[in-house]
Write an enzyme that holds these catalytic residues in place. Structure first.
Site, PDB file in Angstrom:
ATOM      1  N   LYS A  78       0.867  -1.178   0.000  1.00  0.00           N
ATOM      2  CA  LYS A  78       0.000   0.000   0.000  1.00  0.00           C
ATOM      3  C   LYS A  78       0.899   1.222   0.000  1.00  0.00           C
ATOM      4  O   LYS A  78       2.056   1.155   0.428  1.00  0.00           O
ATOM      5  CB  LYS A  78      -0.861  -0.004   1.270  1.00  0.00           C
ATOM      6  CG  LYS A  78      -2.104   0.840   1.166  1.00  0.00           C
ATOM      7  CD  LYS A  78      -3.288   0.068   0.631  1.00  0.00           C
ATOM      8  CE  LYS A  78      -4.531   0.905   0.565  1.00  0.00           C
ATOM      9  NZ  LYS A  78      -5.682   0.145   0.123  1.00  0.00           N
ATOM     10  N   GLY A 177     -21.443   6.390   4.741  1.00  0.00           N
ATOM     11  CA  GLY A 177     -20.693   6.830   3.561  1.00  0.00           C
ATOM     12  C   GLY A 177     -21.575   6.759   2.335  1.00  0.00           C
ATOM     13  O   GLY A 177     -22.405   5.848   2.212  1.00  0.00           O
ATOM     14  N   GLY A 179     -20.111   7.290  -0.907  1.00  0.00           N
ATOM     15  CA  GLY A 179     -19.100   7.411  -1.958  1.00  0.00           C
ATOM     16  C   GLY A 179     -19.332   6.390  -3.064  1.00  0.00           C
ATOM     17  O   GLY A 179     -20.444   5.891  -3.262  1.00  0.00           O
ATOM     18  N   VAL A 181     -18.331   3.202  -3.554  1.00  0.00           N
ATOM     19  CA  VAL A 181     -18.760   1.848  -3.188  1.00  0.00           C
ATOM     20  C   VAL A 181     -20.208   1.881  -2.710  1.00  0.00           C
ATOM     21  O   VAL A 181     -21.054   1.093  -3.161  1.00  0.00           O
ATOM     22  CB  VAL A 181     -17.842   1.246  -2.092  1.00  0.00           C
ATOM     23  CG1 VAL A 181     -18.391  -0.081  -1.596  1.00  0.00           C
ATOM     24  CG2 VAL A 181     -16.423   1.071  -2.618  1.00  0.00           C
ATOM     25  N   ALA A 182     -20.499   2.814  -1.799  1.00  0.00           N
ATOM     26  CA  ALA A 182     -21.834   2.865  -1.196  1.00  0.00           C
ATOM     27  C   ALA A 182     -22.922   3.074  -2.250  1.00  0.00           C
ATOM     28  O   ALA A 182     -23.960   2.416  -2.208  1.00  0.00           O
ATOM     29  CB  ALA A 182     -21.879   3.976  -0.151  1.00  0.00           C
TER      30      ALA A 182
HETATM   31  P1  NAD Z   1     -15.105   7.384  -1.438  1.00  0.00           P
HETATM   32  O1  NAD Z   1     -14.059   8.367  -1.076  1.00  0.00           O
HETATM   33  O2  NAD Z   1     -15.750   7.456  -2.791  1.00  0.00           O
HETATM   34  O3  NAD Z   1     -16.291   7.416  -0.370  1.00  0.00           O
HETATM   35  C1  NAD Z   1     -16.101   7.509   1.012  1.00  0.00           C
HETATM   36  C2  NAD Z   1     -17.215   8.409   1.535  1.00  0.00           C
HETATM   37  O4  NAD Z   1     -17.209   8.364   2.950  1.00  0.00           O
HETATM   38  C3  NAD Z   1     -17.048   9.879   1.130  1.00  0.00           C
HETATM   39  O5  NAD Z   1     -18.220  10.322   0.501  1.00  0.00           O
HETATM   40  C4  NAD Z   1     -16.791  10.592   2.467  1.00  0.00           C
HETATM   41  O6  NAD Z   1     -17.302  11.891   2.492  1.00  0.00           O
HETATM   42  C5  NAD Z   1     -17.509   9.667   3.435  1.00  0.00           C
HETATM   43  N1  NAD Z   1     -17.075   9.756   4.831  1.00  0.00           N
HETATM   44  C6  NAD Z   1     -15.828   9.908   5.329  1.00  0.00           C
HETATM   45  N2  NAD Z   1     -15.861   9.901   6.677  1.00  0.00           N
HETATM   46  C7  NAD Z   1     -17.153   9.740   7.031  1.00  0.00           C
HETATM   47  C8  NAD Z   1     -17.828   9.641   8.272  1.00  0.00           C
HETATM   48  N3  NAD Z   1     -17.172   9.728   9.432  1.00  0.00           N
HETATM   49  N4  NAD Z   1     -19.169   9.474   8.266  1.00  0.00           N
HETATM   50  C9  NAD Z   1     -19.850   9.399   7.116  1.00  0.00           C
HETATM   51  N5  NAD Z   1     -19.263   9.477   5.896  1.00  0.00           N
HETATM   52  C10 NAD Z   1     -17.925   9.643   5.857  1.00  0.00           C
HETATM   53  O7  NAD Z   1     -14.451   5.941  -1.193  1.00  0.00           O
HETATM   54  P2  NAD Z   1     -14.963   4.539  -1.746  1.00  0.00           P
HETATM   55  O8  NAD Z   1     -14.171   4.206  -2.960  1.00  0.00           O
HETATM   56  O9  NAD Z   1     -16.439   4.510  -1.806  1.00  0.00           O
HETATM   57  O10 NAD Z   1     -14.449   3.590  -0.577  1.00  0.00           O
HETATM   58  C11 NAD Z   1     -15.138   3.514   0.664  1.00  0.00           C
HETATM   59  C12 NAD Z   1     -14.384   2.618   1.622  1.00  0.00           C
HETATM   60  O11 NAD Z   1     -14.199   1.331   1.042  1.00  0.00           O
HETATM   61  C13 NAD Z   1     -12.979   3.087   1.981  1.00  0.00           C
HETATM   62  O12 NAD Z   1     -12.704   2.719   3.314  1.00  0.00           O
HETATM   63  C14 NAD Z   1     -12.088   2.306   1.055  1.00  0.00           C
HETATM   64  O13 NAD Z   1     -10.787   2.137   1.573  1.00  0.00           O
HETATM   65  C15 NAD Z   1     -12.825   0.997   1.005  1.00  0.00           C
HETATM   66  N6  NAD Z   1     -12.564   0.252  -0.223  1.00  0.00           N
HETATM   67  C16 NAD Z   1     -12.853   0.765  -1.434  1.00  0.00           C
HETATM   68  C17 NAD Z   1     -12.597   0.029  -2.574  1.00  0.00           C
HETATM   69  C18 NAD Z   1     -12.946   0.540  -3.946  1.00  0.00           C
HETATM   70  O14 NAD Z   1     -12.959  -0.243  -4.887  1.00  0.00           O
HETATM   71  N7  NAD Z   1     -13.249   1.807  -4.111  1.00  0.00           N
HETATM   72  C19 NAD Z   1     -12.018  -1.242  -2.480  1.00  0.00           C
HETATM   73  C20 NAD Z   1     -11.775  -1.759  -1.193  1.00  0.00           C
HETATM   74  C21 NAD Z   1     -12.035  -0.996  -0.078  1.00  0.00           C
END
Ligand code: NAD
Length: 360
Positions: A78, A177, A179, A181-182
């Site tokens: 990482k 969240g 973002g 993934v969500a």
């Molecule tokens: P992203 O940045 O698109 O979304 C994360 C969201 O969480 C953002 O909208 C942010 O504003 C929100 N957030 C941050 N802190 C918060 C809190 N305390 N309360 C509520 N919302 C909060 O990231 P993503 O790509 O959707 O990834 C989300 C998580 O999944 C991360 O932890 C990431 O490491 C993990 N992840 C993502 C992937 C991927 O393919 N994108 C793969 C494996 C793991």
């Protein structure tokens, strides 16, 4: 510092500095027994360098376990770039970082993570081949839809284990969240007829999901108190801790965020004591990693989808093993990862170093 590396068994940590472009990055290679260390580059405004180091060590170790349990031929690595992803991104910063990645000659392969995008990967690719998750013909693109697919099938496996049926119709899911993934996850949950409650520190992002997909908005801190069947953390790490676990009113925790347990041992135990089934984060969120691996292995979309869907069976196996052995689900998955790495290390020991036989 070396004591910290030895504690978790890291092989190598590279500190990358290029003051002219404002680059301060740390690349951590945890274990390369199964293959090259693959893991995303996170860009974050860490308060201190020590905080950045702790994060990258933790995250890289998680990648070793994630690849091992997902059955991939990859090690764990990482990287973190210290800086504000909203204001400090430039082409030169990422190209400079790409050159540092190139110096590792494929021991570390990078990808997207929190704070970085496909565009940033394109800049990195101008300087190194060792990058996945780029757009177009060269890459598999945004991994989040596959991460979300894995989280979705993982939630159904947890539902099967706890409720006896994988159907999510009428189930209430609290999503932290809004973002990448969500959003993909909520789309699938709503298709299945689940009720969704969602939050984000950026209220407009969560509200947009509510309008588009039909979900209920709550304030960020209120998400822990929501009475629901499943709590799905999809924001940042360490959100399962002494303060939040007593507040949870769910039967299952299953979400895509990395490093959800603030203290792996203590908080896994607290969840068991509360009767909550925990889907280990690095198992349920391996979909994105599986997708980027397709760039190395040359898998088709169908093969990627099938492999991501196999997270369902992997989790059922982990839940069963945890229940049979009376251990935490995270301990069951760690055991599976460590056994696979130990076995492959043994094979390496058997074959590597055999002298070539020359007949002349
Ligand atoms: P992203 O940045 O698109 O979304 C994360 C969201 O969480 C953002 O909208 C942010 O504003 C929100 N957030 C941050 N802190 C918060 C809190 N305390 N309360 C509520 N919302 C909060 O990231 P993503 O790509 O959707 O990834 C989300 C998580 O999944 C991360 O932890 C990431 O490491 C993990 N992840 C993502 C992937 C991927 O393919 N994108 C793969 C494996 C793991």
């Amino acid at each position: 510092m070396f004591a910290e590396l030895e504690l978790y068994g890291h092989e190598q940590v590279a500190f990358c500095s290029d003051p002219q472009v404002g680059l301060r990055a740390i690349i951590a290679i945890h274990d390369t027994t199964l293959g090259p260390a693959l893991g995303g580059t996170r860009m974050w405004h860490y308060a201190t360098d020590a905080e950045a180091l702790t994060d990258v060590l933790r995250l890289s170790r998680g990648m070793t376990y994630k690849a091992a349990v997902a059955g991939l031929n990859l090690g764990g690595g990482k990287a973190v770039i210290i800086g504000d992803p909203h204001t400090q991104k430039t082409e030169m910063l990422f190209r400079s970082y790409g050159r540092f990645v190139e110096t590792l000659r494929g021991r570390y392969i990078t990808a997207e993570d929190v704070g970085t995008t496909v565009r940033d990967m394109e800049w990195i690719r101008m300087e190194t081949r060792y990058v996945t998750g780029v757009a177009g013909d060269h890459g598999s693109g945004d991994p989040s839809p596959y991460t979300a697919l894995g989280v979705y099938v993982g939630i159904t496996a947890a539902a099967k284990t706890v409720f006896g049926s994988e159907s999510l119709a009428g189930k209430r899911v609290a999503v932290q969240g809004a973002g990448n993934v969500a959003r993909n996850l909520v789309t699938q949950l709503r298709k299945d007829g689940a009720q969704v409650v969602i939050t984000d520190i950026f209220e407009d992002k969560a509200r947009a999901v509510c309008t588009e997909l039909g979900a209920e908005y709550v304030e960020p801190d209120a998400i822990y108190d929501i009475e629901c069947d499943i709590f799905s953390p999809n924001a940042l790490g360490a959100i399962l801790n002494d303060t939040t676990i007593p507040r949870l009113r769910c039967a299952i925790v299953a979400g895509g965020a990395n490093n959800q347990l603030a203290d792996e041992e203590r908080h896994a135990r607290m969840l068991i004591e509360r009767g909550i089934l925990y889907a280990p984060d690095y198992v349920i969120n391996a979909g994105g990693l599986i997708n980027v691996t397709s760039e190395i292995e040359g898998w088709s979309r169908q093969q990627v989808t099938r492999k991501v869907e196999s997270i369902y069976d992997t989790l059922l196996r982990i839940f069963r093993m945890a229940s049979d052995s009376r251990i935490a689900t995270i301990d069951a998955s760690n055991r599976i990862a460590e056994e696979r790495i130990a076995h492959v290390r043994h094979i390496h020991r058997t074959y590597i170093g055999t002298p070539a036989i020359r007949n002349s």
